[in-house]
Motif scaffolding. Sequence first.
Motif, mmCIF file in Angstrom:
data_model
loop_
_atom_site.group_PDB
_atom_site.id
_atom_site.type_symbol
_atom_site.label_atom_id
_atom_site.label_comp_id
_atom_site.label_asym_id
_atom_site.label_seq_id
_atom_site.Cartn_x
_atom_site.Cartn_y
_atom_site.Cartn_z
ATOM 1 N N ARG A 61 0.839 -1.195 0.000
ATOM 2 C CA ARG A 61 0.000 0.000 0.000
ATOM 3 C C ARG A 61 0.873 1.243 0.000
ATOM 4 N NH1 ARG A 61 -5.262 0.113 0.887
ATOM 5 N NH2 ARG A 61 -5.033 2.245 1.623
ATOM 6 N N LEU A 62 0.315 2.315 -0.584
ATOM 7 C CA LEU A 62 0.991 3.604 -0.530
ATOM 8 C C LEU A 62 0.881 4.137 0.891
ATOM 9 C CD1 LEU A 62 -0.550 5.040 -3.825
ATOM 10 C CD2 LEU A 62 1.748 4.097 -3.547
ATOM 11 N N THR A 63 1.846 4.977 1.296
ATOM 12 C CA THR A 63 1.850 5.485 2.663
ATOM 13 C C THR A 63 1.723 6.997 2.680
ATOM 14 O OG1 THR A 63 4.283 5.545 2.615
ATOM 15 C CG2 THR A 63 3.242 3.574 3.510
ATOM 16 N N GLY A 64 1.013 7.527 3.704
ATOM 17 C CA GLY A 64 0.767 8.957 3.802
ATOM 18 C C GLY A 64 1.940 9.716 4.395
ATOM 19 N N ARG A 65 2.679 10.421 3.544
ATOM 20 C CA ARG A 65 3.850 11.169 3.990
ATOM 21 C C ARG A 65 3.778 12.655 3.637
ATOM 22 N NH1 ARG A 65 8.283 7.131 1.163
ATOM 23 N NH2 ARG A 65 7.651 5.181 2.157
ATOM 24 N N LEU A 66 3.005 13.007 2.617
ATOM 25 C CA LEU A 66 3.057 14.357 2.064
ATOM 26 C C LEU A 66 2.234 15.352 2.880
ATOM 27 C CD1 LEU A 66 2.713 13.523 -1.737
ATOM 28 C CD2 LEU A 66 4.806 14.042 -0.470
ATOM 29 N N SER A 91 3.633 20.160 0.405
ATOM 30 C CA SER A 91 4.192 19.260 -0.596
ATOM 31 C C SER A 91 3.180 18.982 -1.705
ATOM 32 C CB SER A 91 4.616 17.937 0.049
ATOM 33 O OG SER A 91 5.671 18.136 0.963
ATOM 34 N N VAL A 92 1.923 18.734 -1.324
ATOM 35 C CA VAL A 92 0.893 18.426 -2.321
ATOM 36 C C VAL A 92 0.629 19.637 -3.208
ATOM 37 C CG1 VAL A 92 -1.501 17.710 -2.663
ATOM 38 C CG2 VAL A 92 -0.158 16.687 -0.824
ATOM 39 N N VAL A 93 0.555 20.832 -2.604
ATOM 40 C CA VAL A 93 0.339 22.054 -3.382
ATOM 41 C C VAL A 93 1.500 22.281 -4.348
ATOM 42 C CG1 VAL A 93 0.175 24.574 -3.265
ATOM 43 C CG2 VAL A 93 -1.157 23.156 -1.696
ATOM 44 N N THR A 94 2.716 22.039 -3.871
ATOM 45 C CA THR A 94 3.889 22.210 -4.732
ATOM 46 C C THR A 94 3.845 21.262 -5.911
ATOM 47 O OG1 THR A 94 5.223 22.865 -2.816
ATOM 48 C CG2 THR A 94 6.409 22.230 -4.803
ATOM 49 N N THR A 112 11.716 12.659 -4.450
ATOM 50 C CA THR A 112 10.913 13.370 -5.446
ATOM 51 C C THR A 112 10.342 14.650 -4.856
ATOM 52 O OG1 THR A 112 10.307 11.266 -6.477
ATOM 53 C CG2 THR A 112 8.958 13.174 -7.015
ATOM 54 N N ASP A 113 9.846 14.564 -3.624
ATOM 55 C CA ASP A 113 9.272 15.727 -2.947
ATOM 56 C C ASP A 113 10.316 16.832 -2.788
ATOM 57 O OD1 ASP A 113 7.609 17.383 -1.478
ATOM 58 O OD2 ASP A 113 8.000 16.352 0.415
ATOM 59 N N ARG A 114 11.514 16.466 -2.350
ATOM 60 C CA ARG A 114 12.561 17.468 -2.131
ATOM 61 C C ARG A 114 13.022 18.110 -3.434
ATOM 62 N NH1 ARG A 114 16.186 13.858 2.151
ATOM 63 N NH2 ARG A 114 14.768 14.071 3.938
ATOM 64 N N VAL A 115 13.267 17.281 -4.442
ATOM 65 C CA VAL A 115 13.711 17.807 -5.743
ATOM 66 C C VAL A 115 12.629 18.694 -6.338
ATOM 67 C CG1 VAL A 115 14.315 17.171 -8.114
ATOM 68 C CG2 VAL A 115 15.250 15.869 -6.195
ATOM 69 N N ASN A 116 11.383 18.268 -6.219
ATOM 70 C CA ASN A 116 10.274 19.031 -6.784
ATOM 71 C C ASN A 116 10.144 20.399 -6.126
ATOM 72 O OD1 ASN A 116 7.829 19.021 -8.556
ATOM 73 N ND2 ASN A 116 6.817 19.304 -6.591
ATOM 74 N N LYS A 117 10.293 20.441 -4.792
ATOM 75 C CA LYS A 117 10.195 21.725 -4.091
ATOM 76 C C LYS A 117 11.298 22.676 -4.530
ATOM 77 C CE LYS A 117 7.869 20.266 0.179
ATOM 78 N NZ LYS A 117 8.016 20.003 1.631
ATOM 79 N N VAL A 118 12.526 22.168 -4.649
ATOM 80 C CA VAL A 118 13.656 23.017 -5.055
ATOM 81 C C VAL A 118 13.452 23.551 -6.467
ATOM 82 C CG1 VAL A 118 16.117 23.035 -5.580
ATOM 83 C CG2 VAL A 118 15.298 21.883 -3.510
ATOM 84 N N VAL A 140 -3.443 16.256 -8.069
ATOM 85 C CA VAL A 140 -3.127 16.112 -6.644
ATOM 86 C C VAL A 140 -4.051 15.096 -5.981
ATOM 87 C CG1 VAL A 140 -2.199 18.460 -6.492
ATOM 88 C CG2 VAL A 140 -4.596 18.042 -5.931
ATOM 89 N N THR A 141 -5.239 14.858 -6.569
ATOM 90 C CA THR A 141 -6.141 13.884 -5.964
ATOM 91 C C THR A 141 -5.602 12.464 -6.125
ATOM 92 O OG1 THR A 141 -7.476 13.679 -7.990
ATOM 93 C CG2 THR A 141 -8.148 15.335 -6.373
ATOM 94 N N THR A 142 -4.683 12.240 -7.062
ATOM 95 C CA THR A 142 -4.080 10.913 -7.193
ATOM 96 C C THR A 142 -3.100 10.627 -6.062
ATOM 97 O OG1 THR A 142 -2.217 11.652 -8.578
ATOM 98 C CG2 THR A 142 -4.261 11.072 -9.705
ATOM 99 N N LEU A 143 -2.804 11.659 -5.245
ATOM 100 C CA LEU A 143 -1.882 11.489 -4.117
ATOM 101 C C LEU A 143 -2.622 11.312 -2.797
ATOM 102 C CD1 LEU A 143 0.691 14.310 -5.052
ATOM 103 C CD2 LEU A 143 0.832 11.870 -5.587
#
Length: 456
Positions: A21-26, A30-33, A160-166, A225-228
């Motif tokens: 299962r996918l896990t809730g981390r964001l 992060s989701v808005v970004t 991915t989250d970190r690279v995407n934010k930068v 974002v709803t896919t996350l």
Amino acid sequence: MSEMRETQHVRTSAAAAEPGRLTGRLSLASVVTFGLAYMAPSLVMVIFGVIAEVSAGTAPTAFLVATGAMFLTALSYAKMARHFPVSGSAYSYARKLIGSRVGFLVGWAVLLDYLFLPMVAWLVQSLYLNAQFPGVPVWAWMLINAGLTTLVNIIGLTLTDRVNKVLTGLAVFLVLLFVAYCLVHLADRPPQSYTAPFWNAESGLAGISAAAAVAAYSYLGFDAVTTLSEEARDARRTIPRAVVLVIAIGGLLFAAVAYVMQLVHPGGVFDDPQIVAYTMSVEIGGQTFADWTNMAAIVGGFASGLAVQLSSSRLLYIMGRDGVLPKRFFGALNARTGTPVPCLVLTGAVSLIGLDISLETATSFINFGAFLGFTVVNVCVVVFFVRNRGVDGVKALGYVVAPALGVCVTLYLMTQLSSVALTIGGCWLAAGFAYLLWLTRGFSRPTPELSASALG
């Protein structure tokens, strides 16, 4: 109330701990970004010339109209995400509220959008890189972009989250730097009118409406974002807020940048509307600055590619987990990284199609699935109202009037698609219907359903 929250937290934690299962981390940020990266903040600079030309020099008005129109659909997505915090977006909502067969066809239509959007993002990125570094051909940049993006997404969501934010932060900074140069330029050469970009003697409702329809394509991806949902913390609150914030922030940014650019270049007549941002950058800051402005599109393009591939792979994974697509391949998560590696590899491999295809052809058919998905989500909100009339918080204004207007807007946008897009979209839907017939053996077997645990 505290006991209910604690129970919900335990359920969420338990679900996150389940294997496969996918896990809730964001977080919300992060989701808005991710949503803003998907929309690409620098896109307004790329398409400004086309919007200004169609609207007769009222590009910011066209963007504001488009923002309002898409905001109606964003509210529908926010409602659905709050009631059904599950990955899968329009596909999941249609299955739950309208029926598994309709949901399947909606998911199949949206798949056309999600499967090929990464290819388009990488193609745009490669065209800009080739313009900046012509010694490297477009096909080589395509392979580099697809390979790097796929690798980052495979390594894991945290990277991915970190690279995407930068990258998204850098892209927004470069866009704001471009705006700052425009303002300095305007200080030395004040415009004749500060209101002409909103309405002038040449503008009209027909032109602004047509331009808004074109501008609406810039907002494709806010729904991603709803896919996350299964990877966001407290998805029932985070995802609805993120959907609305992405449209609001992105729309206001688009309109503000378009307003400043329209002040620098009044009217809608250009030598080449497709390279207005570049020629304007040369005018206000010189050749070196123009090269840096081009980097805004390049950096934003890579961030967009990351976000697009992330959401595309999640939709493929959800459909594989449900058994709609072959489960052994599409429904597999890597035990170490927790990412759907086969889905990521597949979306990366699709980039090979873009090695010998024009940008116009690549973008012509992906909008069909997007606008069909938007329409169905608005319909789902109305269906939810019919089923839950009298429930506290379910009011006709928000659950009938607003989504009905959203349906009108999205159907209008579909009529603005090219005949090529409509033909390819229709053929894709026909292929999906044929696959559904085979999958259910002529509807003698049930269409695979979402599991109860997936629905939270």
